[in-house]
Design an enzyme around this catalytic site. Structure first.
Site, PDB file in Angstrom:
ATOM      1  N   SER A 145       0.864  -1.185   0.000  1.00  0.00           N
ATOM      2  CA  SER A 145       0.000   0.000   0.000  1.00  0.00           C
ATOM      3  C   SER A 145       0.896   1.229   0.000  1.00  0.00           C
ATOM      4  O   SER A 145       1.973   1.208   0.606  1.00  0.00           O
ATOM      5  CB  SER A 145      -0.882   0.019   1.254  1.00  0.00           C
ATOM      6  OG  SER A 145      -1.468   1.303   1.420  1.00  0.00           O
ATOM      7  N   TYR A 159      -1.187  -0.400  10.286  1.00  0.00           N
ATOM      8  CA  TYR A 159      -1.354  -0.919   8.917  1.00  0.00           C
ATOM      9  C   TYR A 159      -0.196  -0.450   8.032  1.00  0.00           C
ATOM     10  O   TYR A 159       0.414  -1.238   7.305  1.00  0.00           O
ATOM     11  CB  TYR A 159      -2.696  -0.428   8.368  1.00  0.00           C
ATOM     12  CG  TYR A 159      -2.953  -0.699   6.909  1.00  0.00           C
ATOM     13  CD1 TYR A 159      -3.361  -1.961   6.472  1.00  0.00           C
ATOM     14  CD2 TYR A 159      -2.827   0.319   5.952  1.00  0.00           C
ATOM     15  CE1 TYR A 159      -3.620  -2.196   5.128  1.00  0.00           C
ATOM     16  CE2 TYR A 159      -3.083   0.083   4.614  1.00  0.00           C
ATOM     17  CZ  TYR A 159      -3.485  -1.176   4.207  1.00  0.00           C
ATOM     18  OH  TYR A 159      -3.734  -1.407   2.874  1.00  0.00           O
TER      19      TYR A 159
END
Ligand code: NAP
Length: 250
Positions: A145, A159
């Protein structure tokens, strides 16, 4: 002896980006194993989409963060054909929070699924595909990501840190197995319109943040899938250890 059909495993393929990758991979002529966590109905829909595209797929429920379930997943892969590619796409976020509000259980889950899951799945793939183990090579693509680059302050630094671990793991594993016929790369999506944002308590995130994206729109799952399938393919035969941002310029 009859040649086994080529198989690509896509984790977290019942919905979203994983589903689009499964369909795009099937269009390239490989069989696809569709891993998912618990949504059997959605996984069956992905199988139907693969079949509608002229491909063959099976759906297997396995939590990538649980070693025994990863072993069972690979037993199913072995029964379906010869593994030539793996996409570590399964991933989770959590609700927006600062670090000083996060429980240790939350941080552990974030790393168990996003990092340990990716590493355990890649390990099983290397054991099958590496020429060192009698395999014929293959490709691994990890879905990271751009949060790994941005840090996601005030949203989910857990995350972002987990995805940064995926990036470093990609670089290291790529160099480790480069001479054994295996290429390892990562794709870093920006904001893509999927259900992951609802699981993070922000169902409208993809449209709400569009203005912060240079292209002024969220990405589509198919746009991530196109990059992943290229990295899986022989067209990327000299590309390994690469981290490709597919993020609309963000
Ligand atoms: P999504 O729509 O929430 O789908 C997640 C998929 O992962 C589902 O198939 C889910 O299965 C599966 N899954 C969840 N936990 C799992 C586990 N422990 N073991 C196996 N499968 C599991 O997510 P997405 O947006 O498509 O995201 C896919 C990947 O892209 C993730 O790695 C995510 O971090 C990354 N990414 C997404 C975005 C974005 O904006 N969407 C941006 C950057 C990176 P069930 O259906 O059974 O629950």
């Amino acid at each position: 002896m009859t040649e086994l059909p080529d198989v690509v495993l896509v984790t977290g393929a019942s919905r979203g980006i994983g589903r689009a990758i499964a369909v795009a991979a099937a269009r390239k002529g490989v069989r696809v194993v569709i891993d998912y966590a618990g949504n059997a109905e959605a996984a069956a829909e992905t199988v139907a989409l693969v079949e509608a595209a002229g491909g063959e797929a099976i759906a297997v429920a396995a939590d990538v963060g649980v070693e025994a379930e990863v072993a069972a997943l690979f037993a199913a892969v072995d029964g379906f054909g010869r593994l030539v590619g793996v996409v570590n796409n399964a991933g989770v976020v959590d609700v927006a929070a600062r670090l000083d509000e996060m429980s240790t259980a939350r941080i552990e889950r974030m790393f168990r699924i996003n990092v340990f899951g990716t590493m355990m799945v890649a390990r099983e793939a290397v054991r099958r595909m590496s020429t060192r183990h009698g395999g014929r090579g293959g490709a691994i693509v990890n879905v990271s990501s751009i949060s790994a680059r941005l840090g996601s302050a005030g949203q989910y630094v857990d995350y972002a840190a987990a995805k940064a671990a995926v990036d470093t793991f990609t670089i290291g594993l790529a160099r480790e197995v480069a001479s054994e016929g295996i290429r390892v790369n990562a794709v870093r999506p920006g904001i893509v319109d999927t259900e992951i944002h609802a699981s993070g308590g922000q169902p409208d995130r993809a449209t709400a943040l569009a203005d912060q994206i240079p292209m002024k729109r969220a990405g589509r799952a198919e746009e991530i899938a196109a990059a992943v399938v290229w990295l899986l393919s022989d067209a990327a035969s000299y590309t390994t250890g690469a981290i490709l941002d597919v993020s609309g310029g963000r």
